[in-house]
Design a protein around this motif. Structure first.
Motif, mmCIF file in Angstrom:
data_model
loop_
_atom_site.group_PDB
_atom_site.id
_atom_site.type_symbol
_atom_site.label_atom_id
_atom_site.label_comp_id
_atom_site.label_asym_id
_atom_site.label_seq_id
_atom_site.Cartn_x
_atom_site.Cartn_y
_atom_site.Cartn_z
ATOM 1 N N VAL A 268 -10.685 -3.801 -2.014
ATOM 2 C CA VAL A 268 -9.268 -3.716 -2.370
ATOM 3 C C VAL A 268 -8.582 -5.040 -2.056
ATOM 4 C CG1 VAL A 268 -7.094 -2.497 -2.015
ATOM 5 C CG2 VAL A 268 -9.264 -1.251 -1.858
ATOM 6 N N SER A 269 -8.075 -5.713 -3.082
ATOM 7 C CA SER A 269 -7.373 -6.984 -2.883
ATOM 8 C C SER A 269 -5.945 -6.727 -2.431
ATOM 9 C CB SER A 269 -7.355 -7.789 -4.192
ATOM 10 O OG SER A 269 -8.664 -8.086 -4.616
ATOM 11 N N LYS A 270 -5.407 -7.678 -1.659
ATOM 12 C CA LYS A 270 -3.993 -7.588 -1.290
ATOM 13 C C LYS A 270 -3.132 -8.012 -2.470
ATOM 14 C CE LYS A 270 -4.312 -8.050 3.720
ATOM 15 N NZ LYS A 270 -3.747 -8.694 4.926
ATOM 16 N N THR A 271 -1.927 -7.498 -2.517
ATOM 17 C CA THR A 271 -1.032 -7.772 -3.632
ATOM 18 C C THR A 271 -0.620 -9.240 -3.677
ATOM 19 O OG1 THR A 271 1.089 -7.191 -4.656
ATOM 20 C CG2 THR A 271 1.000 -7.128 -2.254
ATOM 21 N N ASP A 272 -0.374 -9.742 -4.885
ATOM 22 C CA ASP A 272 0.143 -11.106 -5.050
ATOM 23 C C ASP A 272 1.662 -11.142 -4.937
ATOM 24 O OD1 ASP A 272 -2.406 -12.157 -5.526
ATOM 25 O OD2 ASP A 272 -2.298 -11.671 -7.663
ATOM 26 N N THR A 273 2.283 -9.976 -4.978
ATOM 27 C CA THR A 273 3.756 -9.904 -4.937
ATOM 28 C C THR A 273 4.190 -9.157 -3.676
ATOM 29 O OG1 THR A 273 3.657 -7.914 -6.319
ATOM 30 C CG2 THR A 273 4.016 -10.025 -7.427
ATOM 31 N N ARG A 274 4.049 -9.814 -2.531
ATOM 32 C CA ARG A 274 4.347 -9.190 -1.244
ATOM 33 C C ARG A 274 5.850 -8.953 -1.109
ATOM 34 N NH1 ARG A 274 5.697 -10.895 3.959
ATOM 35 N NH2 ARG A 274 4.688 -9.749 5.669
ATOM 36 N N GLN A 275 6.219 -7.739 -0.696
ATOM 37 C CA GLN A 275 7.622 -7.386 -0.496
ATOM 38 C C GLN A 275 7.863 -6.929 0.943
ATOM 39 O OE1 GLN A 275 8.183 -4.297 -3.593
ATOM 40 N NE2 GLN A 275 9.683 -5.674 -4.504
#
Length: 576
Positions: free
Chosen positions: A114-121
């Motif tokens: 599972v990759s981490k998101t590119d759009t961290r909020q």
């Protein structure tokens, strides 16, 4: 981790479209979608891109699919795609690719693909939110468990999540509690179990005020004194909150739910008057019959439903507090997004609040995440035989008690300590899974027999699958470290590897529509695939690469079940 299988196929499919003779006729920004196959008989993945394009290009979908397939480069990833039905394109993965992906997943012990998101909020998640001086009831299950799971998933994907328990610690009920504290309180009962005692005095006073006008006025007077800062009433109020938090924390501890903040309604009191003045000055709010309201003439469904933000007597409302809460979360907590995990009947309230926020120029992503009701077997709201609301503490206690009975029956030789620990995990996990396996807007029936069943889509079934993954290593009698040769020879092995590889596609999908049931359904499919593998493929009796591969499959299945259940807030047990 490398791209998901769906992404790899999508990249190649879109390359094939770009290389085809109708590439120049493709709609602008068109991207062909890849889905997991519903029927594995026809392949592992499929796309309806040819059917979608056929309508727009006015071509035969099967003919279009054939042209796409001619330009598709499957290479080591998959066999030559096939056309099915009216124009579906089906893809079947190569065994060699599955073996290499299996190796990658084994090496990726922390993320499991599972990759981490590119759009961290930065996300503020508002859930649970019980009232002070009242016990949590069964209705709090949905907000608390849904909110906790969504928070866990968002954190795992790389977002910064701040959970906020926006408790109801201010309001008219405190006038009654203050009067009851001074006149009816049983100090001994308060010390031993504070919330039931606070509830008792509230109920007694509430009943009395319905027949006694003078008492009703006395309660109002106590509330006015509290709001004016009277030292005695403030001290009682603070004690009520302190005792309530202690009682609530016991339940949260049992549920393994944590909060970063407990910022209740009272926290925002000083912000309410300036907020209303700002809304008036900006022209967003206006006076109507002495009250201050925000009207929504631009929305047909709300044309006759204004948001009341200050009553004619000067009192503030939930809308006022919620707007002040948004201000604080954006300005002080730097929230990019705010999630409200709240019952569906609050739809209009949050529609109004979000619209006012937009009128004020706020750009945070505000999400109302509603849910349905929990019903009894009679399909009515779940209540006790006496008609009272079922308390959450009682539900959890009974779940663990029933689970203990199952453990006693299946494994009477376990120690009392083991039985207690396993019963706690199964009982609490069963309540959580019964909630999270449902689509959140579904009204579901609370049924002990169903949720504690060892077969079917239940927590005990999934936990049993995990236990089986660990049992093989106890039989092995030594520590296991994956790393040997991988060789997939049986269909049950390949099916299981494919399902495990789809964890990377499933976890991000949970947040697409805030649906933990997507993950629950996936984990059930993993458990089913593992049980089929378990029955079809001997492990310790084999030798060489086959034995090594099957041991590794047990290990990886256990890791993904443990991680996936953890994202649902469900603990695992090595034995049951």
């Amino acid at each position: 981790m490398s791209q998901t299988i769906a992404d790899l196929l999508s990249t190649r499919l879109n390359a094939a479209l770009a290389a085809s003779e109708f590439a120049s006729d493709l709609p602008e920004n068109f991207v062909a979608q890849i889905d997991q196959a519903q029927n594995r008989q026809f392949g592992d993945y499929q796309s309806n891109a040819a059917m979608v394009l056929a309508k727009q290009l006015k071509k035969n979908p099967r003919e279009l699919a054939g042209i796409v397939i001619d330009h598709f480069e499957g290479g080591e990833l998959c066999e030559k795609p096939e056309i099915a039905g009216p124009g579906f394109i089906n893809f079947r993965l190569q065994t060699g690719f599955l073996e290499s992906r299996f190796q990658e997943l084994l090496a990726d012990e922390e993320r499991l693909g599972v990759s981490k998101t590119d759009t961290r909020q930065t996300i503020v998640a508002d859930f649970s939110a019980p009232n002070v001086a009242k016990p949590m009831h069964v209705g709090h299950i949905r907000s608390t468990i849904l909110g906790d799971s969504l928070t866990r998933v968002a954190k795992f994907l790389g977002h910064k999540v701040l959970s906020d328990n926006h408790i109801g610690d201010w309001g008219t009920q405190f006038g009654m509690i203050l009067w009851g504290w001074k006149n009816l309180l049983d100090e001994a009962a308060l010390e031993s179990d504070p919330i039931p005692e606070l509830l008792r005095i509230y109920r007694e006073v509430n009943a009395k005020t319905k027949e006694d006008e003078a008492l009703r006025e006395e309660c109002k007077s106590e509330l006015v004194k509290l709001q004016a800062g009277d030292k005695e009433n403030l001290a009682i109020w603070e004690r009520c909150i302190e005792l309530s938090k202690i009682g609530l924390q016991k339940i949260y501890d049992r549920l393994d739910v944590e909060f970063d903040h407990w910022l209740g309604e009272s926290f925002y009191n000083d912000r309410l008057a300036p907020l209303v003045e700002d809304l008036i000055a900006s022209g967003i709010a206006e006076e109507s019959d002495g009250a201050i309201c925000v009207f929504f003439p631009e929305v047909e469904q709300m044309a006759d439903k204004p948001a009341l933000i200050r009553k004619s007597d000067g009192g503030f409302l939930y809308a006022t507090t919620d707007l002040a809460t948004i201000d604080y979360r954006i300005e002080e907590l730097d929230a990019d997004a705010i999630w409200y995990i709240v019952g569906a009947p609050q739809q209009l309230h949050f529609d109004q609040i979000f619209r006012i926020s937009k009128k004020r120029g706020q750009e945070a992503d505000l999400q109302f995440i509603p849910f349905g009701s929990i019903l009894g077997k009679d399909r009515k709201m779940l209540r006790t035989r006496s008609g009272d609301t079922v308390q959450l503490a009682d539900v959890l206690a009974e779940a663990v008690e029933r689970a203990r009975g199952i453990v006693e029956e299946k494994n009477p030789d376990f120690s009392d300590e083991e039985k207690a620990e396993i019963a706690e995990i199964i009982g609490i996990g069963s309540v959580k899974y019964a909630e999270l396996s449902q689509y959140r807007m579904t009204d579901y029936i609370f049924d002990w027999d169903t949720m504690l069943a060892l077969k079917g889509n239940t927590a005990p079934y999934l936990l049993n699958a995990y236990v089986r993954t660990r049992a093989i290593f106890r039989k092995l009698g030594s520590d296991y470290e994956p790393g040997g040769a991988i060789q997939l020879t049986a269909d049950a092995e390949k099916d299981l590897v494919l399902k495990l590889a789809q964890f990377a596609e499933t976890v991000p999908a949970v947040l697409a529509d805030f649906r933990p049931n997507t993950l629950a359904a996936y984990l059930y499919e993993v458990a089913v695939a593992y049980h089929k593998f378990w029955e079809a493929c001997p492990v310790l009796k084999e030798e060489g690469a086959v034995r090594e591969s099957r041991l590794a499959l047990c290990e990886l299945t256990g890791r993904i079940l443990r991680c996936g259940l953890g994202l649902l807030g469900i603990k695992t047990t090595e034995k049951m």
